[in-house]
Design an enzyme around this catalytic site. Structure first.
Site, PDB file in Angstrom:
ATOM      1  CG  ASP A  98      -2.523   0.347   0.943  1.00 49.62           C
ATOM      2  OD1 ASP A  98      -2.286   2.025   0.725  1.00 49.62           O
ATOM      3  OD2 ASP A  98      -3.131   0.244   0.783  1.00 49.62           O
ATOM      4  CG  HIS A 129      -5.100   4.397   1.042  1.00 46.81           C
ATOM      5  ND1 HIS A 129      -4.673   2.941   0.785  1.00 46.81           N
ATOM      6  CD2 HIS A 129      -6.497   4.511   0.808  1.00 46.81           C
ATOM      7  CE1 HIS A 129      -5.725   2.352  -0.025  1.00 46.81           C
ATOM      8  NE2 HIS A 129      -6.782   2.440  -0.106  1.00 46.81           N
ATOM      9  CB  SER A 329      -9.318   0.816   0.168  1.00 48.79           C
ATOM     10  OG  SER A 329      -8.163   1.202  -1.699  1.00 48.79           O
TER      11      SER A 329
END
Length: 455
Positions: A98, A129, A329
């Site tokens: 990621d 994120h 996600s």
């Protein structure tokens, strides 16, 4: 995997209008055949070329006066206390490929897996994120602070920073973002070699079906991870809506009507692809339909860990104010955590058996399978409680994050392929979080020609 999953790989694009891309001609779509010659060599992670930070880091906030808890995030995890009597994921290593995983007091077991973005070790996260994803997988409970926790709090995380929308190649002022299918392939190889039993990928390449990407290196890496290293690979399905998301795909899409190809999800025999549902178990408005969607989990209004402090957060800041943290996600790491729980509970199961178990114990939709939620919403307690491995639910179809067109290519040799991916590397990874309302982010995350989506 099952025959039904294999059949779902054969898809045909239908005539459809894609925003700014015209009307594609219908033709068959399937991922490139797996060829081990494209497997990236084992090497220490490093950026393909020097990079520099061009954007300020993402702002995350906690909504004032709100009590955080598991129940608000996912009904399918309401039985976590019962699940944890059976397993908490101890002994499992979950790789998070990621934007990096920041060190946090509630992530005590994070292994630095490497950095393909900058000169770090994978434990910096300017985009937020990766840390949000990691918290959903493995955040330790803290009853004195809140009721939030990750799905599998006893796992060890392997943080591999593979992409960022905040960095760009040095000497290319027009480019924003780093991360492409080549670095993704390398990251998958690295994660597998570091002993990951589960690999979470919350980023994708999302393209018109007529412009299928050349991602043979990624396909080879996925096959290596599953078949050689016995790792479960979980990927986000992708989001629609807004300039920084995937082109829409019909909710009733079948293998004969696909218009959007998604990598790595289209490698359905190797990847467990996850769509998003809301707290009531209904498909999220933004979740991308596709014939490779396998299961679903809650991905709306989630809570997770801050990469810039020691608390929890539930909103992303932007030009026009903060918004809830939502996207496929954040559904994917729910399933990655579940996969780790299963592997700890039933250590003799193979990666494919774990994936089948997750599909089989899900709450199936009326038709048995559909393009938005696949085999249905996952059930953590059922998945870790049952001694038998039921047959997978009926499947008739098969999905990823911010949209990025990739030009169709002939069959280039490795040197030609590297040149073509130089442009691809300049595209931002579109974080799968539902950030379409952030105008500046939308421009940054949607490159002109190529890219990887994320959220």
């Amino acid at each position: 995997m099952t025959t039904s999953r294999t059949l779902r790989l054969l898809v045909v694009s239908a005539l459809a209008t894609l925003s700014g891309l015209g009307t594609p001609v219908a033709h068959a779509v399937s991922p490139p055949p797996i060829d081990e010659r494209w497997l990236p060599e084992s090497a220490l992670p490093a950026p393909p070329r020097p990079t520099v930070q061009r954007e300020v880091c993402t702002e995350v906030t906690a909504e004032s006066g709100r009590a955080f808890g598991r129940a608000e995030r996912s009904a399918q995890l309401a039985d976590l206390d019962q699940v944890w009597r059976l397993t908490r994921g101890a002994g499992q290593r979950v790789a998070v490929i990621d934007t990096g995983v920041a060190r946090h007091r509630r992530l005590p077991k994070v292994v630095a897996g490497g950095d393909y973005v900058f000169t770090g070790d994978g434990t910096a996260d300017c985009d937020a994120h990766g840390t949000l994803v990691a918290g959903i997988i493995a955040a330790a409970p803290d009853a004195q602070s809140d009721n939030f926790s990750g799905v599998a709090p006893d796992v060890t995380l392997i943080s591999i920073r593979q992409s960022s929308s905040k960095f760009a190649p040095v000497g290319d002022p027009s480019s924003t973002g780093v991360g492409d299918v080549d670095t993704m392939a390398k990251a998958v190889r690295t994660a597998a070699d570091l002993g990951a039993s589960v690999i979470n990928i919350s980023s994708i390449a999302c393209v018109p079906a007529a412009a299928a990407p050349d991602d043979r290196a990624l396909g080879a890496a996925l096959a290596y991870a599953v078949d050689v290293k016995n790792a479960v690979i979980v990927a986000a399905a992708g989001n629609t809506g807004g300039a920084a998301q995937c082109p829409p795909q019909a909710p009733g899409v079948t293998r004969d009507s696909v218009t959007v190809a998604v990598s790595p999800a289209w490698y359905d025999d190797y990847v467990l692809t996850v769509g998003s549902v809301n707290a009531q178990g209904e498909p999220s408005a933004f979740t991308l339909a596709g014939p490779w969607v396998d299961v679903a989990a809650t991905g709306e209004a989630v809570t997770s860990l801050s990469p810039f402090g020691d608390g929890t957060v539930n909103r992303l800041g932007g030009q026009h104010g903060s918004i809830p943290i939502s996207g496929t996600s954040y559904a994917a790491p729910v399933v990655s955590g579940l996969a780790a729980l299963i592997r700890a509970r039933f250590p003799t199961l193979t990666a494919r058996q774990v994936m089948q178990r997750i599909e089989s114990t899900a709450h199936h939709p009326p038709a048995g399978w559909d393009p938005l939620v696949g085999n249905g919403t996952v059930d953590a307690l059922a998945a870790v409680s049952s001694d038998s491995i039921p047959q997978a639910g009926t499947a008739t179809s098969d999905p990823a994050p911010v949209a990025v067109p990739v030009p169709r290519r002939s069959t280039p040799g490795p040197s030609d392929r590297r040149a073509l991916h130089t442009a691809f590397a300049g595209a931002a990874i579109c974080l799968l979080a539902l950030m379409a309302t952030l105008a500046t982010a939308s421009r940054r995350l949607r490159p002109g020609r190529n890219g990887i989506a994320g959220d």
